[in-house]
Design an enzyme around this catalytic site. Sequence first.
Site, PDB file in Angstrom:
ATOM      1  CB  VAL A  67      12.363   6.634  -2.091  1.00 37.09           C
ATOM      2  CG1 VAL A  67      12.890   7.778  -1.669  1.00 37.09           C
ATOM      3  CG2 VAL A  67      12.857   5.018  -2.269  1.00 37.09           C
ATOM      4  CE1 TYR A  68      12.819   0.539  -1.323  1.00 36.62           C
ATOM      5  CE2 TYR A  68      12.445  -0.608   1.032  1.00 36.62           C
ATOM      6  CZ  TYR A  68      13.314  -0.106  -0.209  1.00 36.62           C
ATOM      7  OH  TYR A  68      14.577  -0.915  -1.169  1.00 36.62           O
ATOM      8  N   GLY A  69       6.792   3.697  -1.574  1.00 36.64           N
ATOM      9  CA  GLY A  69       5.819   3.818  -1.038  1.00 36.64           C
ATOM     10  C   GLY A  69       5.679   5.346  -0.603  1.00 36.64           C
TER      11      GLY A  69
END
Length: 336
Positions: A67-69
Site C-alpha cells: 500500500v505504500y504510495g
Amino acid sequence: MSTLEDIELEFVPLGETGLQTSELQFGTWRFGKETEAGNVEIGEERAHELLDAYEEAGGRFIDTADVYGGGKSEEWIGEWLADRDRERYTVASKIFWQIREGDPNSRGTNRKNIRHRIDALLDRLDTDYVDVLYIHRWDDDTPTREMMKTLNRLVEDGKVHYLGASTMRPNAWKVAKANEIAREEGWEPFTVSQPRYNLVDREIEGDYLEMSRSYGMAVCPWSPLGQGFLTGKYTREEGLTGESRAAESSRFEEAYLTEENFDLHDELDAVAEEVDATPAQTALAWLMHRDGVTAPIVGARTVEQLEENLAAASIDLSEEQVQRLTEAKAGPYAGL
C-alpha cells in the site's frame, strides 16, 4: 558528519532465519506517498537516489508494503533492482489493508486476499519472491489456523522465504498462538517482528519484546525516531510549527509533545553532545544497543537525512550512557 563514503553498514543475523541483514534497514513508506495537499513526498527520481545512497553505504535490506504510495514504492524498487543482482538484496513487503473500495475481501489475511496480493506485489517488484512477507496488522476475522496454513503454502511455493508480523503489540499472545499452531502442524512460523519501538514509545518492553526473544524472532523496529520527535526539531517553547509535517496533528502533540518526553530529550541532547553526534543519531544508536533488537528501519526524505541516520551505526555508546537514556523515561511496567 560522516559521508556515504565513510559509512559501511555491517551485517547482523536476522533472528534464527539463517539470513544476514544490514544493521540498519531502509524503509520506503514515503515513496509515492501523497500529502493532504496532493503533493508527493518522494517521487521516483529521488526514490532511486535514496536507494543508491543506501546501497553505497553497504545497505542491502529494503522494506516496503503493497500500500505504500498505492503500489508505487514496490514498482520503483522493482525498477531499481532490475539493473542489479536480485540475490544480493533482501526485500520485505507487507499485506493487509483494504485495496478495493466496497470489497471487504480485499482486506485482511483471508486466503483469497493473500493469494491475490502476493501475486500482485511480486509483479510490481518484478521478482519471483520476497525474502520476508509481513502481515501488516492482525486480522481477527480470519481464523489463525487458516491464515498460517495459507502463508505456509506461499513459503512452500517459493514465493516467500520467511514470515513476519508487523505492529502486533498488544497482540503478543496472538503471534505466540500462531507460532504454536505452525510448529504443531509443521508449518512456517513467524520469524521476524516489526513493532514500533524508540526511546519514547516503549510499549513493547516486557511483553512483545520478550515474546520475540523467546521465539528467536528478529526484531526490526519502525519509527525509531518517534515520528521525528527524537531529531530535536520540536521544543517546549515552540511546540508544533506550521512547517512541521505533524503541525495539524493533535494526536502527535498529545502523544509526543509532553513534559515527560521533553525531559527525556534533555538527556538525549546531553548524551549526543558527549559522543559528538546529533540527537537522531544518538536515539538510533540507543536502539541498536538494546538487547533483543536486530536492526531498526530508517527512512529519509533526502540523501543528506539518510546519511545522518546511517552514520548512527558508527556511534558507540557506553553502558552508562545506554542506561541513562533507558532510565530517562519509565517503561510501561515501571514499579512492578
